[in-house]
Design a protein around this motif. Sequence first.
Motif, PDB file in Angstrom:
ATOM      1  N   UNK A  35     -12.444 -15.316  -4.823  1.00  0.00           N
ATOM      2  CA  UNK A  35     -13.673 -14.224  -5.916  1.00  0.00           C
ATOM      3  C   UNK A  35     -12.680 -13.063  -5.310  1.00  0.00           C
ATOM      4  N   UNK A  36     -11.531 -12.906  -4.811  1.00  0.00           N
ATOM      5  CA  UNK A  36     -11.329 -11.129  -4.225  1.00  0.00           C
ATOM      6  C   UNK A  36     -10.386 -10.646  -4.895  1.00  0.00           C
ATOM      7  N   UNK A  37     -11.200  -9.590  -5.463  1.00  0.00           N
ATOM      8  CA  UNK A  37      -9.360  -8.977  -6.464  1.00  0.00           C
ATOM      9  C   UNK A  37     -10.920  -6.959  -6.182  1.00  0.00           C
ATOM     10  N   UNK A  38      -9.432  -7.198  -4.713  1.00  0.00           N
ATOM     11  CA  UNK A  38      -9.941  -5.695  -4.103  1.00  0.00           C
ATOM     12  C   UNK A  38      -9.195  -4.651  -4.864  1.00  0.00           C
ATOM     13  N   UNK A  39      -9.937  -3.323  -4.927  1.00  0.00           N
ATOM     14  CA  UNK A  39      -9.623  -2.786  -5.452  1.00  0.00           C
ATOM     15  C   UNK A  39      -9.684  -1.015  -4.957  1.00  0.00           C
ATOM     16  N   UNK A  40      -9.352  -0.217  -5.239  1.00  0.00           N
ATOM     17  CA  UNK A  40      -9.004   1.381  -4.447  1.00  0.00           C
ATOM     18  C   UNK A  40      -8.178   2.123  -5.678  1.00  0.00           C
ATOM     19  N   UNK A  41      -7.418   3.330  -4.548  1.00  0.00           N
ATOM     20  CA  UNK A  41      -6.292   4.308  -5.200  1.00  0.00           C
ATOM     21  C   UNK A  41      -5.437   3.045  -4.912  1.00  0.00           C
ATOM     22  N   UNK A  42      -4.519   3.697  -5.959  1.00  0.00           N
ATOM     23  CA  UNK A  42      -2.982   3.120  -6.474  1.00  0.00           C
ATOM     24  C   UNK A  42      -2.269   3.165  -5.466  1.00  0.00           C
ATOM     25  N   UNK A  43      -1.200   2.019  -5.635  1.00  0.00           N
ATOM     26  CA  UNK A  43      -0.408   1.796  -4.297  1.00  0.00           C
ATOM     27  C   UNK A  43       1.167   1.458  -4.691  1.00  0.00           C
ATOM     28  N   UNK A  44       1.746   1.381  -4.012  1.00  0.00           N
ATOM     29  CA  UNK A  44       3.554   1.086  -4.608  1.00  0.00           C
ATOM     30  C   UNK A  44       3.518   0.127  -4.388  1.00  0.00           C
ATOM     31  N   UNK A  45       4.576  -0.482  -2.999  1.00  0.00           N
ATOM     32  CA  UNK A  45       5.355  -1.740  -3.808  1.00  0.00           C
ATOM     33  C   UNK A  45       4.040  -3.495  -3.073  1.00  0.00           C
TER      34      UNK A  45
END
Length: 225
Positions: free
Chosen positions: A207-217
């Motif tokens: 049940x984890x779909x962590x969100x947040x600022x955009x990432x690189x690789x």
Amino acid sequence: MLASAAGAVTCEDRGDITLCTVDATTEDLRLFHTDPDGNLLGSFYPIEDAFGELQFAMNAGMYHDDRAPVGLHLENGVETMFLVPNPGPGNFGMLPNGVFCIGDGFVSVIETLAYRDNPPNCDFATQSGPMLVIDGDLHPRFIDGSTSRYIRNGVGVSDDGKTAYFAISNRPINFWDFGSFFRDELGVSNALYFDGKVSRLFAPDLGRRDGGPRMGPMVGVIAPE
């Protein structure tokens, strides 16, 4: 020592750390940075739009403000950022750092200078740092009881190269304790730090779909069609 998961991706919450185990001999394990048109992905959901259903994913290496990789990035055999062998500021430059390599049916974590001198045949590779475990020893600059604690994530590999262990802490943790998890609980000889503060996990079975600022690789496993 944790046994390899045969033909599967398994994620489990182990209290202070969540661990995802991937069989590199059977699973479609890849690195992701841009879509086929060259557009920055930046988060987990665009991976699914571009490549298919994800079974697991996490951030996989440090990046600049524009999300460009700080060090080596190899995707489908194409190098989009070169290897950086020199010491520098921050965790990335805390030598020895290393490279996580995904090849045809194998994975490896290799110290950067060893990679430079004798690179394996990687289809995908990402450079990050510091190394967490180097030939069975913790990084020499780690301090037992350090108060520098962050949410951290990284990868270790089995000695036979068949299994990748991806871990993310569920609470702030120091380098010593995080590296010790790979060395002492998983029994791996080599493990690499991916990042802290921005560490995120995609593990739908938990049940984890962590969100947040955009990432690189990012690294992940695409489900079979």
